[in-house]
Motif scaffolding. Structure first.
Motif, mmCIF file in Angstrom:
data_model
loop_
_atom_site.group_PDB
_atom_site.id
_atom_site.type_symbol
_atom_site.label_atom_id
_atom_site.label_comp_id
_atom_site.label_asym_id
_atom_site.label_seq_id
_atom_site.Cartn_x
_atom_site.Cartn_y
_atom_site.Cartn_z
ATOM 1 N N TYR A 31 0.889 -0.867 0.170
ATOM 2 C CA TYR A 31 -0.125 -0.007 -0.086
ATOM 3 C C TYR A 31 0.287 1.024 -0.022
ATOM 4 N N GLN A 32 1.530 1.659 0.562
ATOM 5 C CA GLN A 32 3.130 2.109 0.474
ATOM 6 C C GLN A 32 3.209 2.643 -0.245
ATOM 7 N N ALA A 33 3.872 1.151 -1.221
ATOM 8 C CA ALA A 33 4.728 1.553 -2.015
ATOM 9 C C ALA A 33 4.029 1.822 -3.402
ATOM 10 N N GLN A 34 2.252 1.669 -3.376
ATOM 11 C CA GLN A 34 1.804 2.326 -4.311
ATOM 12 C C GLN A 34 1.398 3.353 -4.364
ATOM 13 N N GLN A 35 1.210 4.477 -3.018
ATOM 14 C CA GLN A 35 1.315 5.492 -3.059
ATOM 15 C C GLN A 35 1.541 6.143 -3.261
ATOM 16 N N ARG A 36 3.113 5.712 -3.105
ATOM 17 C CA ARG A 36 4.172 6.688 -3.190
ATOM 18 C C ARG A 36 4.841 7.119 -5.194
ATOM 19 N N ASP A 37 3.973 5.935 -5.451
ATOM 20 C CA ASP A 37 4.704 5.710 -7.022
ATOM 21 C C ASP A 37 3.785 6.899 -8.175
ATOM 22 N N GLY A 38 4.045 7.431 -8.541
ATOM 23 C CA GLY A 38 3.171 7.856 -9.387
ATOM 24 C C GLY A 38 2.514 9.500 -8.541
ATOM 25 N N ASP A 39 1.169 9.517 -9.339
ATOM 26 C CA ASP A 39 0.152 10.265 -8.991
ATOM 27 C C ASP A 39 -0.131 9.992 -7.706
ATOM 28 N N ARG A 40 -1.088 10.737 -6.543
ATOM 29 C CA ARG A 40 -0.911 10.356 -5.791
ATOM 30 C C ARG A 40 -2.547 10.199 -5.231
ATOM 31 N N TRP A 41 -3.647 11.506 -6.970
ATOM 32 C CA TRP A 41 -4.424 10.768 -6.771
ATOM 33 C C TRP A 41 -5.150 9.727 -7.709
ATOM 34 N N LYS A 42 -4.651 8.663 -7.131
ATOM 35 C CA LYS A 42 -4.954 7.765 -7.758
ATOM 36 C C LYS A 42 -6.051 6.301 -6.648
ATOM 37 N N VAL A 43 -6.341 4.962 -7.819
ATOM 38 C CA VAL A 43 -7.072 4.197 -7.546
ATOM 39 C C VAL A 43 -6.044 3.173 -7.274
ATOM 40 N N PRO A 233 -5.653 8.141 -1.151
ATOM 41 C CA PRO A 233 -6.615 9.455 -2.461
ATOM 42 C C PRO A 233 -7.547 9.647 -1.815
ATOM 43 N N HIS A 234 -8.334 9.969 -0.598
ATOM 44 C CA HIS A 234 -9.191 10.148 -0.118
ATOM 45 C C HIS A 234 -9.631 11.842 0.152
ATOM 46 N N GLY A 235 -8.304 12.403 1.080
ATOM 47 C CA GLY A 235 -8.385 14.047 0.424
ATOM 48 C C GLY A 235 -9.702 14.241 0.906
ATOM 49 N N HIS A 236 -9.173 15.681 1.617
ATOM 50 C CA HIS A 236 -10.014 16.885 2.353
ATOM 51 C C HIS A 236 -9.791 18.158 1.166
ATOM 52 N N MET A 237 -11.280 18.601 0.311
ATOM 53 C CA MET A 237 -11.137 18.962 -1.015
ATOM 54 C C MET A 237 -12.497 20.960 -0.155
ATOM 55 N N GLU A 238 -11.847 21.635 -0.748
ATOM 56 C CA GLU A 238 -12.072 23.484 -0.563
ATOM 57 C C GLU A 238 -13.022 22.767 -1.756
ATOM 58 N N ILE A 239 -14.557 22.964 -2.471
ATOM 59 C CA ILE A 239 -15.125 23.306 -3.245
ATOM 60 C C ILE A 239 -15.749 23.955 -3.331
ATOM 61 N N GLU A 240 -16.284 25.036 -4.713
ATOM 62 C CA GLU A 240 -16.847 26.252 -4.942
ATOM 63 C C GLU A 240 -17.828 25.459 -6.053
ATOM 64 N N LEU A 241 -19.158 25.722 -5.387
ATOM 65 C CA LEU A 241 -20.369 25.921 -6.271
ATOM 66 C C LEU A 241 -21.023 27.101 -6.834
ATOM 67 N N ASN A 242 -20.788 27.300 -8.424
ATOM 68 C CA ASN A 242 -21.424 28.369 -9.058
ATOM 69 C C ASN A 242 -22.337 27.923 -9.738
ATOM 70 N N ASP A 243 -23.744 28.092 -9.553
ATOM 71 C CA ASP A 243 -24.717 27.869 -9.991
ATOM 72 C C ASP A 243 -25.277 26.388 -10.904
ATOM 73 N N VAL A 244 -24.597 25.597 -9.697
ATOM 74 C CA VAL A 244 -24.305 24.267 -10.135
ATOM 75 C C VAL A 244 -26.467 23.762 -9.855
ATOM 76 N N ARG A 245 -26.514 23.511 -11.034
ATOM 77 C CA ARG A 245 -28.381 23.025 -11.571
ATOM 78 C C ARG A 245 -28.374 21.613 -11.549
ATOM 79 N N LEU A 246 -29.595 20.867 -10.298
ATOM 80 C CA LEU A 246 -29.942 19.820 -10.749
ATOM 81 C C LEU A 246 -31.512 19.771 -10.538
ATOM 82 N N PRO A 247 -31.769 18.152 -10.764
ATOM 83 C CA PRO A 247 -33.418 18.529 -11.340
ATOM 84 C C PRO A 247 -33.835 18.199 -9.775
ATOM 85 N N PRO A 248 -35.376 18.310 -9.911
ATOM 86 C CA PRO A 248 -35.697 17.927 -8.426
ATOM 87 C C PRO A 248 -35.656 16.813 -8.175
ATOM 88 N N SER A 249 -35.593 15.690 -8.864
ATOM 89 C CA SER A 249 -35.556 14.774 -8.330
ATOM 90 C C SER A 249 -34.232 14.169 -7.681
#
Length: 411
Positions: A31-43, A233-249
């Protein structure tokens, strides 16, 4: 009182423990070796492989209790899992908590567990088919967007993010942060809490809505490390929402039902954290004892130094007391419901992280300089568990609830 464990508890605990020892622990290096190899945000391939193996052995979706009352729309959705009680799951979660990333192997990691429970309890059949099924199959991940940077989020009535009906769709505007899980490339949907009616009663202003992460107007502004750890690859993010449109369902349960849903979601989620935290404390204690017995200073093993005997004894006492409180809360939730157990849930939410941090801190001291390095895993465990004194409500809010329940007894 009978404190002996029945076969239902020991069977699942022992199966999870055996799987952890036979399959998960030996792959920690991978797990540690795969996490160190390449991109951090991966499966990570190791997690994918272990998930397939755990599912094949029936160790899957263990957190989902067998009965979920209160769904006014549809309760016919069937999930793959044994339907353990909170008490039965407590023993399994403690074993998972010994390795920080292990809960995902069993499809039992946050925030997915809480989101799956929300969807199962409050979602429509269409919402379940679209989002709950792939979550319970482990095909996607999810996030929970509640905390905001511009308000004191310990009081959720402060939420500013707006969900407004315009024409025949909802439009979302606002900012969220510490959106855990949003860094994972498999994260496809978020449950977002926002304000639909600022003029309604205080606890009827908020609603929860399902928001695809790839919706137009959703922007991940930055990643938020914890004490320098990215938690990829879990991470904690700050997310901006600008006129995000969603159906009533996409609305969950109905407008103004956000707090109702939150109470149903946060009770089990809070105690899941506590269960895993006890496992992390046990792991730290075991590592500390082995270290103290293997090192010599001033002519005798460190274990023979008086101060360490006291610290080891205190760690065992604290773990045992905390476990009993956690099991009491889980048992009350099973027998009397989350509302009746709110005092016990609040108490264990305060007690468990504080206990674990104390044990881990002593373990770091026992390891000396190695304890604050990446070699032992103690530093990352401390960083992760320290967040639990804030996540799902800070200690101060829970202590306030406990005190108010105490005052209520004497009115």
């Amino acid at each position: 009182m009978d404190f002996s464990l029945g076969s239902a508890e020991t069977e699942w605990r022992d199966r999870v423990r055996a799987f952890m020892d036979e399959h998960v622990r030996p792959r920690a290096g991978d797990y540690q070796a795969q996490q160190r190899d390449g991109d951090r945000w991966k499966v990570l391939p190791v997690v994918k492989q272990l998930k397939e193996k755990a599912r094949g052995e029936g160790l899957w979706n263990l957190f989902m209790p067998p009965s979920h009352g209160g769904n006014p729309v549809d309760d016919s959705f069937h999930f793959e899992g044994p339907g353990l009680s909170n008490l039965q799951y407590a023993f399994c979660a403690e074993e998972m908590g010994r390795i920080l990333w292990a809960s995902e192997v069993f499809n039992c990691s946050a925030p997915d567990t809480g989101n799956m429970e929300v969807l199962h309890r409050y979602g429509s059949r269409e919402q379940k088919d679209e989002w709950l099924k792939p979550l319970m199959d482990g095909e996607i991940r999810s996030a929970f967007l509640m905390t905001e940077p511009d308000v004191a989020s310990s009081d959720a009535t402060n939420i500013k993010c707006r969900i407004e009906m315009r024409g025949n769709e909802y439009v979302i505007n606002g900012r969220k942060w510490w959106s855990s899980g949003a860094g994972d490339p498999r994260c496809k949907v978020a449950i977002l809490m926002g304000k639909t009616d600022p003029n309604a009663d205080t606890h009827k202003q908020q609603s929860m809505i399902l928001m695809p992460l790839d919706a137009a107007g959703v922007t991940v502004k930055r990643h938020l490390p914890v004490f320098g750890y990215d938690d990829a690859p879990h991470g904690h993010m700050e997310i901006e929402l600008n006129d995000v449109r969603l159906p009533p369902s996409n609305m969950l349960l109905g407008e103004g039902r956000g707090f109702e849903i939150a109470q149903g979601r946060l009770g089990p989620g809070r105690i899941h954290h506590c269960m895993r935290t006890i496992g992390a404390a046990e792991e730290a204690l075991a590592a500390m004892v082995k270290r103290l017995m293997s090192r010599t200073a001033f002519g005798k093993t460190i274990a023979e130094q008086g101060v360490w005997e006291e610290r080891i004894a205190n760690a065992r006492i604290d773990i045992e007391m905390t476990r009993l409180l956690c099991l009491k809360a889980a048992d009350m939730m099973d027998r009397a419901g989350n509302k009746a157990a709110q005092g016990e849930i609040a108490m264990i939410k305060v007690a468990a992280p504080i206990m674990a941090l104390r044990v881990i801190d002593d373990a770091i001291q026992a390891f000396g300089a190695a304890g604050v390095s990446e070699d032992t895993g103690l530093a990352s465990a401390y960083a992760s568990i320290r967040t639990l004194r804030l996540a799902d409500g800070p200690d101060e809010v829970h202590r306030r609830s406990i005190a108010r329940l105490e005052f209520k007894k004497h009115r």
